[in-house]
Design an enzyme around this catalytic site. Sequence first.
Site, PDB file in Angstrom:
ATOM      1  N   GLY A  14       0.840  -1.205   0.000  1.00  0.00           N
ATOM      2  CA  GLY A  14       0.000   0.000   0.000  1.00  0.00           C
ATOM      3  C   GLY A  14       0.868   1.246   0.000  1.00  0.00           C
ATOM      4  O   GLY A  14       0.482   2.270   0.550  1.00  0.00           O
ATOM      5  N   VAL A  65      -2.228  -7.985  -2.320  1.00  0.00           N
ATOM      6  CA  VAL A  65      -1.709  -8.672  -1.127  1.00  0.00           C
ATOM      7  C   VAL A  65      -2.508  -9.917  -0.743  1.00  0.00           C
ATOM      8  O   VAL A  65      -2.002 -10.751   0.009  1.00  0.00           O
ATOM      9  CB  VAL A  65      -1.587  -7.740   0.104  1.00  0.00           C
ATOM     10  CG1 VAL A  65      -0.530  -6.670  -0.108  1.00  0.00           C
ATOM     11  CG2 VAL A  65      -2.928  -7.135   0.484  1.00  0.00           C
ATOM     12  N   ASN A  91       1.082  -2.530   5.273  1.00  0.00           N
ATOM     13  CA  ASN A  91       0.242  -1.327   5.412  1.00  0.00           C
ATOM     14  C   ASN A  91      -1.005  -1.354   4.526  1.00  0.00           C
ATOM     15  O   ASN A  91      -1.995  -0.691   4.838  1.00  0.00           O
ATOM     16  CB  ASN A  91       1.110  -0.098   5.082  1.00  0.00           C
ATOM     17  CG  ASN A  91       0.291   1.137   4.828  1.00  0.00           C
ATOM     18  OD1 ASN A  91      -0.166   1.796   5.755  1.00  0.00           O
ATOM     19  ND2 ASN A  91       0.069   1.454   3.557  1.00  0.00           N
ATOM     20  N   SER A 143      -5.391  -0.780  13.951  1.00  0.00           N
ATOM     21  CA  SER A 143      -6.249   0.415  13.946  1.00  0.00           C
ATOM     22  C   SER A 143      -6.887   0.610  15.316  1.00  0.00           C
ATOM     23  O   SER A 143      -7.205  -0.365  16.005  1.00  0.00           O
ATOM     24  CB  SER A 143      -7.357   0.251  12.905  1.00  0.00           C
ATOM     25  OG  SER A 143      -8.304   1.299  13.024  1.00  0.00           O
ATOM     26  N   TYR A 157     -14.026  -4.976   9.331  1.00  0.00           N
ATOM     27  CA  TYR A 157     -12.812  -4.162   9.467  1.00  0.00           C
ATOM     28  C   TYR A 157     -12.262  -4.294  10.888  1.00  0.00           C
ATOM     29  O   TYR A 157     -11.061  -4.479  11.092  1.00  0.00           O
ATOM     30  CB  TYR A 157     -13.117  -2.700   9.146  1.00  0.00           C
ATOM     31  CG  TYR A 157     -11.896  -1.796   9.192  1.00  0.00           C
ATOM     32  CD1 TYR A 157     -11.064  -1.648   8.093  1.00  0.00           C
ATOM     33  CD2 TYR A 157     -11.566  -1.095  10.357  1.00  0.00           C
ATOM     34  CE1 TYR A 157      -9.944  -0.821   8.141  1.00  0.00           C
ATOM     35  CE2 TYR A 157     -10.459  -0.273  10.419  1.00  0.00           C
ATOM     36  CZ  TYR A 157      -9.648  -0.138   9.297  1.00  0.00           C
ATOM     37  OH  TYR A 157      -8.526   0.672   9.360  1.00  0.00           O
ATOM     38  N   ALA A 159     -12.698  -6.712  13.005  1.00  0.00           N
ATOM     39  CA  ALA A 159     -12.135  -8.053  13.196  1.00  0.00           C
ATOM     40  C   ALA A 159     -10.759  -8.159  12.536  1.00  0.00           C
ATOM     41  O   ALA A 159      -9.823  -8.744  13.097  1.00  0.00           O
ATOM     42  CB  ALA A 159     -13.090  -9.097  12.628  1.00  0.00           C
ATOM     43  N   LYS A 161      -8.551  -5.834  11.997  1.00  0.00           N
ATOM     44  CA  LYS A 161      -7.513  -5.070  12.687  1.00  0.00           C
ATOM     45  C   LYS A 161      -7.210  -5.649  14.080  1.00  0.00           C
ATOM     46  O   LYS A 161      -6.061  -5.606  14.531  1.00  0.00           O
ATOM     47  CB  LYS A 161      -7.917  -3.598  12.769  1.00  0.00           C
ATOM     48  CG  LYS A 161      -7.984  -2.919  11.398  1.00  0.00           C
ATOM     49  CD  LYS A 161      -6.654  -3.035  10.651  1.00  0.00           C
ATOM     50  CE  LYS A 161      -6.630  -2.245   9.366  1.00  0.00           C
ATOM     51  NZ  LYS A 161      -5.332  -2.341   8.664  1.00  0.00           N
TER      52      LYS A 161
HETATM   53  N1  LIG Z   1      -6.731   6.489   7.505  1.00  0.00           N
HETATM   54  C1  LIG Z   1      -7.142   6.073   8.695  1.00  0.00           C
HETATM   55  O1  LIG Z   1      -7.932   6.733   9.391  1.00  0.00           O
HETATM   56  C2  LIG Z   1      -6.602   4.780   9.258  1.00  0.00           C
HETATM   57  C3  LIG Z   1      -6.794   4.527  10.632  1.00  0.00           C
HETATM   58  C4  LIG Z   1      -6.333   3.322  11.155  1.00  0.00           C
HETATM   59  C5  LIG Z   1      -5.681   2.414  10.349  1.00  0.00           C
HETATM   60  N2  LIG Z   1      -5.510   2.695   9.026  1.00  0.00           N
HETATM   61  C6  LIG Z   1      -4.821   1.683   8.212  1.00  0.00           C
HETATM   62  O2  LIG Z   1      -3.667   2.245   7.640  1.00  0.00           O
HETATM   63  C7  LIG Z   1      -3.371   1.563   6.415  1.00  0.00           C
HETATM   64  C8  LIG Z   1      -3.151   2.576   5.312  1.00  0.00           C
HETATM   65  O3  LIG Z   1      -4.361   3.271   5.092  1.00  0.00           O
HETATM   66  P1  LIG Z   1      -4.459   4.747   4.472  1.00  0.00           P
HETATM   67  O4  LIG Z   1      -5.353   5.492   5.363  1.00  0.00           O
HETATM   68  O5  LIG Z   1      -3.108   5.259   4.160  1.00  0.00           O
HETATM   69  O6  LIG Z   1      -5.307   4.402   3.159  1.00  0.00           O
HETATM   70  P2  LIG Z   1      -5.101   4.773   1.631  1.00  0.00           P
HETATM   71  O7  LIG Z   1      -6.366   4.339   0.991  1.00  0.00           O
HETATM   72  O8  LIG Z   1      -4.618   6.177   1.476  1.00  0.00           O
HETATM   73  O9  LIG Z   1      -3.919   3.797   1.175  1.00  0.00           O
HETATM   74  C9  LIG Z   1      -4.075   2.407   1.104  1.00  0.00           C
HETATM   75  C10 LIG Z   1      -3.196   1.868  -0.006  1.00  0.00           C
HETATM   76  O10 LIG Z   1      -3.352   0.444  -0.032  1.00  0.00           O
HETATM   77  C11 LIG Z   1      -3.469   0.031  -1.378  1.00  0.00           C
HETATM   78  N3  LIG Z   1      -4.184  -1.250  -1.448  1.00  0.00           N
HETATM   79  C12 LIG Z   1      -5.508  -1.477  -1.213  1.00  0.00           C
HETATM   80  N4  LIG Z   1      -5.799  -2.767  -1.428  1.00  0.00           N
HETATM   81  C13 LIG Z   1      -4.646  -3.384  -1.791  1.00  0.00           C
HETATM   82  C14 LIG Z   1      -4.305  -4.717  -2.136  1.00  0.00           C
HETATM   83  N5  LIG Z   1      -5.233  -5.685  -2.188  1.00  0.00           N
HETATM   84  N6  LIG Z   1      -3.020  -5.000  -2.445  1.00  0.00           N
HETATM   85  C15 LIG Z   1      -2.087  -4.030  -2.429  1.00  0.00           C
HETATM   86  N7  LIG Z   1      -2.345  -2.731  -2.133  1.00  0.00           N
HETATM   87  C16 LIG Z   1      -3.619  -2.425  -1.805  1.00  0.00           C
HETATM   88  C17 LIG Z   1      -4.228   1.165  -2.052  1.00  0.00           C
HETATM   89  O11 LIG Z   1      -4.068   1.149  -3.465  1.00  0.00           O
HETATM   90  C18 LIG Z   1      -3.610   2.395  -1.395  1.00  0.00           C
HETATM   91  O12 LIG Z   1      -2.468   2.856  -2.093  1.00  0.00           O
HETATM   92  C19 LIG Z   1      -4.551   0.606   6.171  1.00  0.00           C
HETATM   93  O13 LIG Z   1      -4.197  -0.682   6.604  1.00  0.00           O
HETATM   94  C20 LIG Z   1      -5.646   1.188   7.047  1.00  0.00           C
HETATM   95  O14 LIG Z   1      -6.604   0.207   7.420  1.00  0.00           O
HETATM   96  C21 LIG Z   1      -5.936   3.859   8.460  1.00  0.00           C
END
Ligand SMILES: NC(=O)c1ccc[n+]([C@@H]2O[C@H](COP(=O)([O-])OP(=O)(O)OC[C@H]3O[C@@H](n4cnc5c(N)ncnc54)[C@H](O)[C@@H]3O)[C@@H](O)[C@H]2O)c1
Length: 244
Positions: A14, A65, A91, A143, A157, A159, A161
Amino acid sequence: MDMGLKGKVVIVTGGADGIGLISAELLAKDGALVALADINQGKAQAASDDLNGQGCNTIAIGVDVHDQASVAAMVKTVIDTFSRVDILVNNAGIGYFKTMDEETLDDWFNVLDINLTGVHLCTREVFKYMKEQHSGKIISMASLGGQIGGMKVTPGYVASKAGVVGLTKSYARNGGKYGITANAVAPGPTETNMARGRYSAENTMVGRLAEPLDVAKVVYFLASSLSDYLTGITVDVNGGALMR
Ligand SMILES: NC(=O)c1ccc[n+]([C@@H]2O[C@H](COP(=O)([O-])OP(=O)(O)OC[C@H]3O[C@@H](n4cnc5c(N)ncnc54)[C@H](O)[C@@H]3O)[C@@H](O)[C@H]2O)c1
């Protein structure tokens, strides 16, 4: 102080956007060799080109992934290019903003496939090389939602995390004797495409939501030598929204 990152080979899944991209940038600017591994290969390539234009050494790889063959091919590309893998940042993730009533079974399986099975497939693949090297660091994105039941995201989601926190402990146990550590990061709402505009800062003690950089700094810490004696833990990055 030497952070131990120069020449280290890092995979950020990601890595094309959001928290992953800023984490990749921090690590690459400190001398790590970084693979931006993302399902959006075009965006990953553009980000990689941009970072390389600033003097970094990165590559972009397309990966899904939750597809075992795709993950194996992605890790092979990293090994073929850089000869080793030192740090995996699990990520990549998706989230559905729906109620329990609205969540479909497809939503449930999709989010578990990507956020949980995806973490495990990537970790299993790099473990092979890290065991041979007798060193490695696994960093996985959990998360706040997984800790408090999720404010707006689906049960699936939550579950996924919560599962990442347990998996991290399992990796710490399984990896210890091979010099592999495993830790997780649990962000609160962070201003990325995934969550922008969906939350307010009222639950935080610092009066603002997280920026991707707030989370990336903790990824950097866990990737660096500063964290060498940490394993099996989850670092909360939520501005005080959860204190325990
Ligand atoms: N943004 C939030 O509020 C938040 C809070 C807690 C946890 N998170 C976690 O942080 C991580 C990053 O999230 P973000 O907020 O930067 O989101 P984002 O959507 O900006 O980035 C996520 C990236 O993952 C890639 N991706 C999605 N599915 C994929 C797959 N099957 N294979 C490979 N790549 C894939 C997407 O193309 C994107 O580039 C995630 O795991 C998310 O659950 C985010």
